[in-house]
Design an enzyme around this catalytic site. Structure first.
Site, PDB file in Angstrom:
ATOM      1  N   ASP A 137       0.819  -1.219   0.000  1.00 32.59           N
ATOM      2  CA  ASP A 137       0.000   0.000   0.000  1.00 32.59           C
ATOM      3  C   ASP A 137       0.852   1.269   0.000  1.00 32.59           C
ATOM      4  O   ASP A 137       0.405   2.332   0.406  1.00 32.59           O
ATOM      5  CB  ASP A 137      -0.966  -0.009   1.200  1.00 32.59           C
ATOM      6  CG  ASP A 137      -0.226  -0.170   2.513  1.00 32.59           C
ATOM      7  OD1 ASP A 137       0.991  -0.431   2.480  1.00 32.59           O
ATOM      8  OD2 ASP A 137      -0.863  -0.038   3.569  1.00 32.59           O
ATOM      9  N   HIS A 167      23.469   5.765 -19.919  1.00 31.04           N
ATOM     10  CA  HIS A 167      22.491   5.909 -18.835  1.00 31.04           C
ATOM     11  C   HIS A 167      22.780   4.905 -17.724  1.00 31.04           C
ATOM     12  O   HIS A 167      21.913   4.122 -17.331  1.00 31.04           O
ATOM     13  CB  HIS A 167      21.058   5.745 -19.367  1.00 31.04           C
ATOM     14  CG  HIS A 167      20.609   6.918 -20.179  1.00 31.04           C
ATOM     15  ND1 HIS A 167      19.529   6.885 -21.018  1.00 31.04           N
ATOM     16  CD2 HIS A 167      21.107   8.164 -20.280  1.00 31.04           C
ATOM     17  CE1 HIS A 167      19.380   8.062 -21.611  1.00 31.04           C
ATOM     18  NE2 HIS A 167      20.340   8.860 -21.176  1.00 31.04           N
ATOM     19  N   ASP A 223      26.274  13.054 -13.790  1.00 29.44           N
ATOM     20  CA  ASP A 223      25.206  13.750 -14.531  1.00 29.44           C
ATOM     21  C   ASP A 223      24.051  13.885 -13.546  1.00 29.44           C
ATOM     22  O   ASP A 223      23.401  12.885 -13.204  1.00 29.44           O
ATOM     23  CB  ASP A 223      24.818  12.910 -15.755  1.00 29.44           C
ATOM     24  CG  ASP A 223      23.803  13.607 -16.654  1.00 29.44           C
ATOM     25  OD1 ASP A 223      23.154  14.569 -16.204  1.00 29.44           O
ATOM     26  OD2 ASP A 223      23.649  13.167 -17.808  1.00 29.44           O
ATOM     27  N   ASP A 244      20.431  20.309 -15.384  1.00 31.06           N
ATOM     28  CA  ASP A 244      20.916  19.057 -15.996  1.00 31.06           C
ATOM     29  C   ASP A 244      22.391  19.241 -16.330  1.00 31.06           C
ATOM     30  O   ASP A 244      22.747  19.633 -17.441  1.00 31.06           O
ATOM     31  CB  ASP A 244      20.083  18.753 -17.259  1.00 31.06           C
ATOM     32  CG  ASP A 244      20.526  17.468 -17.951  1.00 31.06           C
ATOM     33  OD1 ASP A 244      21.318  16.712 -17.366  1.00 31.06           O
ATOM     34  OD2 ASP A 244      20.059  17.228 -19.084  1.00 31.06           O
ATOM     35  N   HIS A 258      25.072  10.306 -29.144  1.00 27.27           N
ATOM     36  CA  HIS A 258      23.843  10.968 -28.688  1.00 27.27           C
ATOM     37  C   HIS A 258      23.746  12.393 -29.247  1.00 27.27           C
ATOM     38  O   HIS A 258      24.678  12.887 -29.885  1.00 27.27           O
ATOM     39  CB  HIS A 258      23.750  10.959 -27.157  1.00 27.27           C
ATOM     40  CG  HIS A 258      24.901  11.635 -26.456  1.00 27.27           C
ATOM     41  ND1 HIS A 258      25.045  12.997 -26.383  1.00 27.27           N
ATOM     42  CD2 HIS A 258      25.962  11.119 -25.786  1.00 27.27           C
ATOM     43  CE1 HIS A 258      26.125  13.295 -25.690  1.00 27.27           C
ATOM     44  NE2 HIS A 258      26.721  12.167 -25.327  1.00 27.27           N
ATOM     45  N   HIS A 299      19.235  19.107 -25.709  1.00 27.37           N
ATOM     46  CA  HIS A 299      17.774  18.955 -25.750  1.00 27.37           C
ATOM     47  C   HIS A 299      17.175  20.139 -25.018  1.00 27.37           C
ATOM     48  O   HIS A 299      17.830  20.760 -24.177  1.00 27.37           O
ATOM     49  CB  HIS A 299      17.353  17.637 -25.072  1.00 27.37           C
ATOM     50  CG  HIS A 299      17.990  17.418 -23.730  1.00 27.37           C
ATOM     51  ND1 HIS A 299      17.532  18.016 -22.588  1.00 27.37           N
ATOM     52  CD2 HIS A 299      19.089  16.702 -23.350  1.00 27.37           C
ATOM     53  CE1 HIS A 299      18.288  17.662 -21.571  1.00 27.37           C
ATOM     54  NE2 HIS A 299      19.265  16.867 -21.999  1.00 27.37           N
ATOM     55  N   HIS A 342      14.063  16.459 -20.410  1.00 27.29           N
ATOM     56  CA  HIS A 342      13.974  16.502 -21.875  1.00 27.29           C
ATOM     57  C   HIS A 342      12.655  17.215 -22.141  1.00 27.29           C
ATOM     58  O   HIS A 342      11.601  16.602 -22.182  1.00 27.29           O
ATOM     59  CB  HIS A 342      13.998  15.102 -22.479  1.00 27.29           C
ATOM     60  CG  HIS A 342      15.339  14.431 -22.313  1.00 27.29           C
ATOM     61  ND1 HIS A 342      15.635  13.195 -22.804  1.00 27.29           N
ATOM     62  CD2 HIS A 342      16.480  14.850 -21.704  1.00 27.29           C
ATOM     63  CE1 HIS A 342      16.889  12.881 -22.522  1.00 27.29           C
ATOM     64  NE2 HIS A 342      17.426  13.867 -21.836  1.00 27.29           N
ATOM     65  N   GLU A 401      25.913  19.353 -24.483  1.00 30.02           N
ATOM     66  CA  GLU A 401      26.554  18.251 -23.785  1.00 30.02           C
ATOM     67  C   GLU A 401      27.303  17.293 -24.713  1.00 30.02           C
ATOM     68  O   GLU A 401      26.945  16.121 -24.836  1.00 30.02           O
ATOM     69  CB  GLU A 401      25.531  17.480 -22.958  1.00 30.02           C
ATOM     70  CG  GLU A 401      24.257  17.090 -23.711  1.00 30.02           C
ATOM     71  CD  GLU A 401      23.266  16.329 -22.813  1.00 30.02           C
ATOM     72  OE1 GLU A 401      23.674  15.334 -22.208  1.00 30.02           O
ATOM     73  OE2 GLU A 401      22.091  16.746 -22.741  1.00 30.02           O
ATOM     74  N   TYR A 455      33.205   8.646 -25.743  1.00 23.83           N
ATOM     75  CA  TYR A 455      33.122   7.430 -24.912  1.00 23.83           C
ATOM     76  C   TYR A 455      33.918   6.321 -25.588  1.00 23.83           C
ATOM     77  O   TYR A 455      33.549   5.862 -26.668  1.00 23.83           O
ATOM     78  CB  TYR A 455      31.654   7.015 -24.748  1.00 23.83           C
ATOM     79  CG  TYR A 455      30.755   8.188 -24.368  1.00 23.83           C
ATOM     80  CD1 TYR A 455      30.577   8.547 -23.029  1.00 23.83           C
ATOM     81  CD2 TYR A 455      30.128   8.958 -25.356  1.00 23.83           C
ATOM     82  CE1 TYR A 455      29.782   9.643 -22.690  1.00 23.83           C
ATOM     83  CE2 TYR A 455      29.333  10.052 -25.022  1.00 23.83           C
ATOM     84  CZ  TYR A 455      29.170  10.391 -23.696  1.00 23.83           C
ATOM     85  OH  TYR A 455      28.392  11.469 -23.368  1.00 23.83           O
ATOM     86  N   ARG A 513      31.770  13.484 -20.636  1.00 29.92           N
ATOM     87  CA  ARG A 513      30.682  14.347 -21.106  1.00 29.92           C
ATOM     88  C   ARG A 513      30.752  15.626 -20.284  1.00 29.92           C
ATOM     89  O   ARG A 513      31.042  15.571 -19.071  1.00 29.92           O
ATOM     90  CB  ARG A 513      29.319  13.656 -20.939  1.00 29.92           C
ATOM     91  CG  ARG A 513      28.159  14.532 -21.404  1.00 29.92           C
ATOM     92  CD  ARG A 513      26.853  13.755 -21.646  1.00 29.92           C
ATOM     93  NE  ARG A 513      26.284  13.170 -20.433  1.00 29.92           N
ATOM     94  CZ  ARG A 513      26.278  11.891 -20.127  1.00 29.92           C
ATOM     95  NH1 ARG A 513      26.844  11.018 -20.964  1.00 29.92           N
ATOM     96  NH2 ARG A 513      25.756  11.447 -19.013  1.00 29.92           N
ATOM     97  N   GLU A 540      28.354  19.032 -19.665  1.00 32.86           N
ATOM     98  CA  GLU A 540      26.997  19.499 -19.978  1.00 32.86           C
ATOM     99  C   GLU A 540      26.656  20.763 -19.198  1.00 32.86           C
ATOM    100  O   GLU A 540      26.742  20.784 -17.968  1.00 32.86           O
ATOM    101  CB  GLU A 540      25.990  18.386 -19.611  1.00 32.86           C
ATOM    102  CG  GLU A 540      24.544  18.786 -19.796  1.00 32.86           C
ATOM    103  CD  GLU A 540      23.572  17.631 -19.590  1.00 32.86           C
ATOM    104  OE1 GLU A 540      23.889  16.702 -18.808  1.00 32.86           O
ATOM    105  OE2 GLU A 540      22.496  17.674 -20.212  1.00 32.86           O
TER     106      GLU A 540
HETATM  107  N1  GLY Z   1      20.521  13.680 -17.803  1.00 34.46           N
HETATM  108  C1  GLY Z   1      19.934  13.298 -19.025  1.00 34.46           C
HETATM  109  C2  GLY Z   1      20.544  13.997 -20.143  1.00 34.46           C
HETATM  110  O1  GLY Z   1      21.584  14.582 -20.015  1.00 34.46           O
HETATM  111  O2  GLY Z   1      19.989  14.044 -21.210  1.00 34.46           O
HETATM  112 MN    MN Z   2      20.991  16.475 -20.817  1.00 42.32          MN
HETATM  113 MN    MN Z   3      22.439  15.227 -18.198  1.00 36.94          MN
END
Ligand code: GLY
Ligand code: MN
Ligand code: MN
Length: 440
Positions: free
Chosen positions: A40, A243, A260, A271, A350, A354, A361, A384, A388, A406, A408
């Site tokens: 519950d 991810h 991240d 982000d 990638h 975004h 996103h 970003e 890799y 990365r 960002e």
């Molecule tokens: N943290 C998700 C992205 O960077 O898109």
């Molecule tokens: Mn991002």
């Molecule tokens: Mn991110």
């Protein structure tokens, strides 16, 4: 009595803006459904972004019916007051409290939705609704639309047309107001401070989970409601998993750590990604790859201004990173051929950014009337780039294997250029090196 922690004028102004774009319609938004965690117990609840955007209302089991120009215009359906349930789950506003505190024209019990909605829809000539967010509510809507159809009799009108509320609201949410940018500044500042705390805490032997704890602790201590998405704390070659979700390994001497993470503040999220050495000192190969990605990232940020095509940033990133891949002897061949054959995707797979806002996103079209989108003041997004190199990539020079980077930042377009909302989070090598491991 609980009071909403937000200025209701903000939501009223957004509804006014919506009214000018959705004349003659009814916009129907349902609350995000609650999710059972176990037995519950529910997962911690976060309101649907569009419902919050238009009302500030944070309870589940609620529905907004907004009818520009009609009386009543803003109608909510909400859970009843219930002393017993409130003893267990906490305060509810009920219809009376909702009308008073959220300044909506009318609020009714959610159980009255089915019998009232047909009359509410009779005067409108179209409905805005987003299919496929909840199967259960989709079925309710189909039923409602059938009933409206029958109630209209032989008027020749047929079914009420249903348009996509996602696009309607997405285009509004894409351009941030000055108040929304201020809230994003705060979300980004909290996020940047969390990254600084994580850098200070990191040293060989700490676990990724402890670093995650430092980030979340910092976010909440600064007034954030929650993380804006699943935090990634990836040490060593885990950083090459885009991810990574485990966040449970020890951070080792000689490895890099990719974090991240972003804080959600008043329903807007940061982000940020930063990558830095666990022991506080980049090795020569790490430095080479990092500096190359950083140079590209900084050039991309500096080039942002109104009129730039969003997709041109991706093209520029692919070109620049492909050049780096050949310089580092990861790939061999001419730039154009490596791009045309998608060879670069082995190390960069990638998008470079975004839209960013209430959702990490965020919503907003990338193609408008068949044309790629140009940047306009008030648009916010991430930049970003990353590189890799898998640990088991036997074609890569051994010194680079297992390095994942990365970087960002969160950018908002201004009338003349851009503002980097996450500039406070260190990304220069010397800045980070003098911070890492200096915490208690
Ligand atoms: N943290 C998700 C992205 O960077 O898109
Ligand atoms: Mn991002
Ligand atoms: Mn991110």
């Amino acid at each position: 009595m609980r009071r909403p922690g937000y200025d209701m004028n903000v939501f009223r102004e957004r509804r006014q803006m919506l009214a000018t774009r959705a004349k003659g319609s009814a916009v129907i938004i349902a609350a995000h459904p609650e999710m059972i965690r176990n037995n519950d117990v529910h997962h911690s609840y976060r309101q649907d972004s569009n419902m919050f955007y238009l009302t500030g209302f944070e309870e589940p089991d609620s529905i907004l019916v907004f009818r520009p120009g009609q009386t009543p215009e803003t109608v909510m359906f909400v859970r009843p007051k219930d002393v017993e349930r409130e003893t267990w789950d906490g305060f509810r506003y009920g219809p009376e409290g909702t009308e008073k505190e959220y300044k909506v024209d009318k609020a009714y019990l959610i159980s009255d939705f089915d019998k009232m909605i047909v009359d509410l829809l009779k005067p409108v000539d179209k409905v805005y609704y987003r299919w496929n967010t909840s199967r259960e509510f989709d079925e309710k809507m189909l039923n409602v639309l059938d009933q409206v159809r029958s109630s209209l009799g032989r008027t020749g009108r047929g079914h009420l047309p249903v348009h996509d509320s996602w696009e309607l609201l997405g285009e509004m949410r894409l351009i941030k107001s000055s108040g929304e940018i201020e809230t994003m500044r705060k979300a980004c500042e909290i996020s940047a401070n969390g990254h600084i705390e994580a850098m200070k805490f990191t040293r060989p032997g700490v676990n990724e989970r402890q670093v995650h704890g430092v980030l979340v602790g910092s976010f909440l201590m600064q007034g954030a409601q929650r993380e804006g998405y699943g935090t990634i704390v990836a040490s060593g070659s885990a950083a090459t998993t885009l991810h990574y979700v485990f966040n449970d390994q020890p951070c080792r001497e000689g490895d890099l750590l990719l974090i991240d993470a972003g804080a959600e503040y008043q329903y807007f999220t940061g982000d940020i990604t930063r990558t830095f050495p666990v022991n506080g000192k980049f090795s020569a190969p790490q430095k080479k790859v990092y500096q190359a990605v950083l140079d590209i990232q900084k050039q991309l940020v500096a080039a942002v201004k109104p009129g730039l095509l969003f997709k041109s940033m991706q093209e520029r990133t692919i070109e620049a990173l492909t050049d780096v891949m050949t310089e580092l002897n990861l790939l061999k061949g001419a730039r154009q051929q490596l791009i045309e054959t998608n060879a670069f995707k082995k190390y960069y797979m990638h998008g470079v950014g975004h839209w960013l806002g209430m959702d990490v996103h965020d919503c907003g079209l990338h193609v408008v009337n068949g044309a790629p989108r140009k940047l306009e003041p008030g648009m916010a997004f991430t930049i970003e780039p990353g590189l890799y190199i898998p640990a088991d990539d036997m074609t890569a020079p051994a010194e680079f294997r297992g390095i994942g980077i990365r970087i960002e930042d969160n950018i908002v377009v201004t009338s003349t250029g851009q503002e980097n909302l996450t500039a406070k989070a260190p990304k220069e090598i010397s800045e980070m090196e003098s911070l890492i491991g200096t915490g208690k």
